[in-house]
Design an enzyme around this catalytic site. Structure first.
Site, PDB file in Angstrom:
ATOM      1  N   LYS A   1     -14.494  -4.726 -28.110  1.00 58.80           N
ATOM      2  CA  LYS A   1     -15.075  -4.701 -27.026  1.00 58.80           C
ATOM      3  C   LYS A   1     -16.065  -5.882 -26.964  1.00 58.80           C
ATOM      4  O   LYS A   1     -16.755  -6.216 -27.931  1.00 58.80           O
ATOM      5  CB  LYS A   1     -15.651  -3.389 -26.451  1.00 58.80           C
ATOM      6  CG  LYS A   1     -14.763  -2.435 -26.219  1.00 58.80           C
ATOM      7  CD  LYS A   1     -15.661  -0.835 -25.967  1.00 58.80           C
ATOM      8  CE  LYS A   1     -14.748   0.325 -25.994  1.00 58.80           C
ATOM      9  NZ  LYS A   1     -13.648   0.198 -24.852  1.00 58.80           N
TER      10      LYS A   1
ATOM     11  N   ARG B   1      -5.901   8.290 -27.344  1.00 60.19           N
ATOM     12  CA  ARG B   1      -4.812   8.850 -27.418  1.00 60.19           C
ATOM     13  C   ARG B   1      -4.220   9.150 -28.404  1.00 60.19           C
ATOM     14  O   ARG B   1      -3.537  10.257 -28.672  1.00 60.19           O
ATOM     15  CB  ARG B   1      -3.851   8.071 -26.208  1.00 60.19           C
ATOM     16  CG  ARG B   1      -3.562   6.881 -26.904  1.00 60.19           C
ATOM     17  CD  ARG B   1      -2.986   5.787 -25.729  1.00 60.19           C
ATOM     18  NE  ARG B   1      -3.896   5.375 -25.039  1.00 60.19           N
ATOM     19  CZ  ARG B   1      -3.892   4.825 -23.801  1.00 60.19           C
ATOM     20  NH1 ARG B   1      -2.551   4.035 -23.669  1.00 60.19           N
ATOM     21  NH2 ARG B   1      -4.702   4.207 -22.901  1.00 60.19           N
TER      22      ARG B   1
END
Length: 472
Positions: free
Chosen positions: A252, A326
């Protein structure tokens, strides 16, 4: 390592009116103008340009100049259907001078007003050198007509615990500390607790949890505790416990990491919901599963284009290492599903797409079960705990196709990111009677009536009521 105590709360609720209690009149612009107030009160309001607008407080003085009471503005009855309107009591907790107070007369939505009062008094100050100076003294309030004061405190205390966990920086809330917090909660209510840590994740077939968390100096783990009678309906809560998310090798930007201590917000909210359930002694066999990891960068970090084999046996091509939540949830959901539970609820700070669609205050949720979804929507409105159903749009599952594995963890076009993340998770829930996925933000970016800026308990008051009504 020791468990961190709950942060301070300026507000408290009283079981009965104190002898030195001062009255608070709840007013609107209309009732202030047309109500039966002494002329001296009306003159004082006019001198202070006080109109009785929602959230405005005006203290009153007696002839000796001492505070003798207060006026507090609320939304008119025909306009207080919003969450902010019915939770306006949170502002009262921050505005009132210290001491004992009571609501004069009847408060509409008394239970919500009381909960919001406690929520609004929350203060995360454990890292302040002189926290007491900011607490401004404690405020105690008596509200007549509350049906269950213990329930009100239960909801507020669990929400405060959730906010504490999210607000605590990763230096004090890594996977090991999150495990300790869960263990202490389990112990407090007599639950059976286990944790699978480090390479034992591979031995016990949780390969994706291990892959995501192995690059951190703090070993990844699966937190697992159960509570209640085995003969009761099985309710399983699964929470994303990514204690910090760099994005992995798909790193990020610096701005994207500023709030990543909150990436375990799903786990924190699941623990808050579990606390409500256990404290109320609901007749369920509760199980809580939290994959606790840091998505870090080192020589053994998992990579884009790696293919991971999940606990369920499906292979997953890694299209982006920043879609790690996930992956860990998939292994935990598979374990939850193996018991054929009556209900699985998972909560996760999963996608930025959810925030683009609905903003930070309105988490989307997904379920194939129409009756469950209707109850969630009903209680979200009733408890002023916003949630909004989004579709599990089956045609979009094709976007997760991989040429080399059973599925990719991301799509290539970036569309419907929250929907496709939910569809990814749905592939790992096959046996549960009902499944609900909640894509929460876990953070309040702008102060609201019942919430200061910081970690947020989202959806758990509503979900508690859904579970309570379903099984009691």
């Amino acid at each position: 390592m020791t468990s961190l105590p709950l942060s301070a709360n300026r507000a408290a609720l009283l079981d009965q009116q104190a002898a030195d209690s001062r009255p608070i009149w709840l007013v609107t612009p209309e009732t202030l103008a047309n109500g039966q107030f002494p002329q001296t009160v009306l003159n004082w309001a006019a001198a202070n340009a006080y109109k009785g607008k929602a959230g405005q407080l005006l203290t009153l003085a007696n002839e000796q100049g001492q505070i003798s009471g207060a006026l507090f503005g609320i939304e008119p009855a025909d306009k207080d259907k919003s969450s902010e309107g019915r939770l306006i009591g949170g502002k009262l907790a921050r505005l009132l001078p210290a001491g004992n107070w009571h609501i004069e007369g009847k408060a509409d939505h008394a239970e919500l007003f009381a909960v919001s009062f406690l929520l609004g008094g929350y203060q995360f100050n454990r890292y302040k050198k002189d926290a007491s100076a900011e607490e401004q003294g404690s405020v105690s309030l008596y509200i007549s007509g509350l049906s269950d004061l213990a329930e009100t405190r239960r909801l507020a205390d669990a929400s405060a615990m959730t906010r504490d966990l999210i607000n605590t920086p990763t230096s004090d809330m890594g996977p090991d500390a999150l495990e300790l917090a869960a263990r202490n909660l389990a112990t407090a209510y007599g639950a059976k607790f286990t944790a699978v840590i480090g390479d034992d994740l591979l031995k016990q077939n949780f390969p994706m949890i291990h892959a995501v968390g192995r690059a951190s100096d703090t070993a990844p783990r699966l937190i697992d505790f159960t509570w209640g009678k085995d003969s009761d309906p099985k309710v399983t809560l699964v929470g994303k416990g990514v204690c910090f998310d760099t994005g992995g090798l798909d790193i990020k930007a610096a701005s994207g990491m500023l709030l990543m201590k909150k990436d375990m917000g799903g786990a924190a909210n699941v623990l808050g919901l579990a606390r409500m359930i256990m404290d109320a002694k609901l007749p369920v066999r509760l199980r809580v599963l939290i994959p606790a990891v840091e998505n870090s960068i080192s020589g053994n970090a998992f990579r884009p284009s790696d293919i991971l084999t999940s606990r369920e046996g499906q292979t997953v091509e890694i299209g982006n290492t920043d879609a790690e939540g996930r992956l860990v949830l998939a292994d935990a959901l598979t374990l939850a599903d193996e018991e054929n539970p009556d209900l699985i609820i998972d909560m996760a700070t999963l996608t930025g797409a959810a925030r683009v669609a609905l903003g930070p205050d309105l988490p989307p949720f997904y379920s194939h079960d129409e009756a469950f979804a209707a109850k969630v929507a009903e209680q979200a409105a009733a408890q002023s705990d916003p949630l909004w159903r989004m579709p599990l749009w089956a045609p979009y599952e094709a976007k997760l196709a991989s040429k080399v594995a059973d599925i990719n963890n991301v799509t290539t076009d970036g569309f419907a990111g929250s929907v496709t993340a939910a569809l990814f998770l749905s592939r790992f829930v096959k046996n549960a009677k009902v499944w609900g996925h909640f894509d929460i933000y876990g953070w309040t970016p702008v102060e609201k009536s019942a919430a200061t800026v910081g970690g947020a308990a989202q959806g758990i008051r509503a979900l508690y009521q859904v579970i309570k009504q379903r099984y009691v």
